[in-house]
Write an enzyme that holds these catalytic residues in place. Structure first.
Site, PDB file in Angstrom:
ATOM      1  N   LYS A   1       4.012   2.241   0.191  1.00  0.00           N
ATOM      2  CA  LYS A   1       4.226   2.740   1.558  1.00  0.00           C
ATOM      3  C   LYS A   1       3.500   4.076   1.788  1.00  0.00           C
ATOM      4  O   LYS A   1       3.067   4.731   0.836  1.00  0.00           O
ATOM      5  CB  LYS A   1       5.730   2.876   1.800  1.00  0.00           C
ATOM      6  CG  LYS A   1       6.487   1.532   1.765  1.00  0.00           C
ATOM      7  CD  LYS A   1       7.954   1.715   2.147  1.00  0.00           C
ATOM      8  CE  LYS A   1       8.703   0.394   2.158  1.00  0.00           C
ATOM      9  NZ  LYS A   1      10.114   0.558   2.631  1.00  0.00           N
TER      10      LYS A   1
ATOM     11  N   TYR B   1       8.397  -6.674   9.693  1.00  0.00           N
ATOM     12  CA  TYR B   1       9.827  -6.365   9.545  1.00  0.00           C
ATOM     13  C   TYR B   1      10.668  -7.027  10.634  1.00  0.00           C
ATOM     14  O   TYR B   1      11.770  -6.554  10.938  1.00  0.00           O
ATOM     15  CB  TYR B   1      10.036  -4.844   9.566  1.00  0.00           C
ATOM     16  CG  TYR B   1       9.755  -4.163   8.240  1.00  0.00           C
ATOM     17  CD1 TYR B   1      10.528  -4.441   7.109  1.00  0.00           C
ATOM     18  CD2 TYR B   1       8.747  -3.216   8.118  1.00  0.00           C
ATOM     19  CE1 TYR B   1      10.293  -3.802   5.892  1.00  0.00           C
ATOM     20  CE2 TYR B   1       8.503  -2.561   6.900  1.00  0.00           C
ATOM     21  CZ  TYR B   1       9.291  -2.865   5.798  1.00  0.00           C
ATOM     22  OH  TYR B   1       9.071  -2.234   4.597  1.00  0.00           O
TER      23      TYR B   1
ATOM     24  N   ARG C   1      11.471   4.014  -6.936  1.00  0.00           N
ATOM     25  CA  ARG C   1      12.076   4.752  -5.812  1.00  0.00           C
ATOM     26  C   ARG C   1      12.766   6.026  -6.278  1.00  0.00           C
ATOM     27  O   ARG C   1      12.752   7.040  -5.573  1.00  0.00           O
ATOM     28  CB  ARG C   1      13.030   3.840  -5.045  1.00  0.00           C
ATOM     29  CG  ARG C   1      12.246   2.873  -4.137  1.00  0.00           C
ATOM     30  CD  ARG C   1      13.115   1.779  -3.599  1.00  0.00           C
ATOM     31  NE  ARG C   1      12.499   1.104  -2.451  1.00  0.00           N
ATOM     32  CZ  ARG C   1      12.994   0.012  -1.897  1.00  0.00           C
ATOM     33  NH1 ARG C   1      14.105  -0.537  -2.368  1.00  0.00           N
ATOM     34  NH2 ARG C   1      12.381  -0.546  -0.862  1.00  0.00           N
TER      35      ARG C   1
ATOM     36  N   ASN D   1      10.756   5.289   1.152  1.00  0.00           N
ATOM     37  CA  ASN D   1      11.221   4.993  -0.202  1.00  0.00           C
ATOM     38  C   ASN D   1      10.143   4.366  -1.082  1.00  0.00           C
ATOM     39  O   ASN D   1      10.423   3.567  -1.961  1.00  0.00           O
ATOM     40  CB  ASN D   1      12.487   4.133  -0.147  1.00  0.00           C
ATOM     41  CG  ASN D   1      12.272   2.838   0.620  1.00  0.00           C
ATOM     42  OD1 ASN D   1      11.169   2.554   1.080  1.00  0.00           O
ATOM     43  ND2 ASN D   1      13.319   2.049   0.757  1.00  0.00           N
TER      44      ASN D   1
ATOM     45  N   HIS E   1       7.745  -1.425  -0.883  1.00  0.00           N
ATOM     46  CA  HIS E   1       8.408  -2.638  -0.414  1.00  0.00           C
ATOM     47  C   HIS E   1       8.302  -3.688  -1.507  1.00  0.00           C
ATOM     48  O   HIS E   1       7.310  -3.730  -2.234  1.00  0.00           O
ATOM     49  CB  HIS E   1       7.721  -3.172   0.852  1.00  0.00           C
ATOM     50  CG  HIS E   1       8.166  -4.573   1.190  1.00  0.00           C
ATOM     51  ND1 HIS E   1       9.331  -4.817   1.899  1.00  0.00           N
ATOM     52  CD2 HIS E   1       7.646  -5.792   0.863  1.00  0.00           C
ATOM     53  CE1 HIS E   1       9.489  -6.140   2.009  1.00  0.00           C
ATOM     54  NE2 HIS E   1       8.485  -6.744   1.385  1.00  0.00           N
TER      55      HIS E   1
ATOM     56  N   GLU F   1       5.770 -13.494   3.416  1.00  0.00           N
ATOM     57  CA  GLU F   1       5.152 -12.158   3.464  1.00  0.00           C
ATOM     58  C   GLU F   1       3.717 -12.184   2.946  1.00  0.00           C
ATOM     59  O   GLU F   1       2.851 -11.493   3.488  1.00  0.00           O
ATOM     60  CB  GLU F   1       6.005 -11.178   2.659  1.00  0.00           C
ATOM     61  CG  GLU F   1       7.352 -10.910   3.321  1.00  0.00           C
ATOM     62  CD  GLU F   1       8.249  -9.969   2.527  1.00  0.00           C
ATOM     63  OE1 GLU F   1       9.358  -9.692   2.993  1.00  0.00           O
ATOM     64  OE2 GLU F   1       7.847  -9.501   1.441  1.00  0.00           O
TER      65      GLU F   1
END
Ligand code: ADP
Ligand code: MG
Length: 138
Positions: free
Chosen positions: A10, A50, A103, A113, A116, A127
């Site tokens: 992320k 999402y 994390r 965090n 994913h 996905e």
């Protein structure tokens, strides 16, 4: 075919130069990168990804955050890939993540965090298809 999962490094983790550490953890755990792309998600792309969370109060913040800077989208393959990656990640809130997990080490907040990871084999397939064409995966 071995199990596959989708990981995303992320924006917070990319910004703090954790791409190398995180991809090293995948490889050390026996998860083979099969496709990898660094890219900026548009707000619309993040909203689509999402979509299952669209009724959640954090949806707008989450998708704004996910489109705030570059991410690295990775297809990982290996035995028990979905669960293995979830174990490497740790709990959603870095405060609750087991010591030494991605994390716990790199996450800044419950939103930012670091990574994913798909939560089931079925969702992993959906996905992976969201980001990669069949021809990019062999
Ligand atoms: P996970 O990523 O561990 O599977 P979820 O699927 O429940 O967690 O949530 C998706 C993402 O939404 C999380 O990784 C996190 O970035 C964000 N998120 C989850 N819960 C919250 C919350 N209470 N407040 C803000 N952001 C959240
Ligand atoms: Mg999830």
């Amino acid at each position: 075919m071995a199990e596959r999962t989708l990981a995303i490094i992320k924006p917070d983790a990319v910004a703090k130069h954790a791409i190398g550490d995180i991809t090293h953890r995948y490889e050390e755990a026996g998860l083979s990168p099969k496709a990898m792309r660094m890219m900026c998600l548009s707000k619309t792309c993040a909203e689509g990804f999402y979509a299952v969370h669209r009724e959640r109060p954090f949806f707008n913040d989450l998708t704004t955050y996910m489109s705030s800077g570059p991410v690295v989208v990775v297809v990982l393959e290996g035995a028990d890939a979905v669960k293995k990656n979830r174990d490497l990640m740790g709990a959603t809130d870095p405060k609750n993540a087991e010591a030494g997990t991605i994390r716990a080490v790199h996450g800044a907040s419950i939103e930012a965090n670091a990574v994913h990871g798909s939560d089931s084999v079925e969702n992993a397939q959906i996905e992976i298809r969201y980001f990669f064409a069949e021809s990019e995966l062999r």
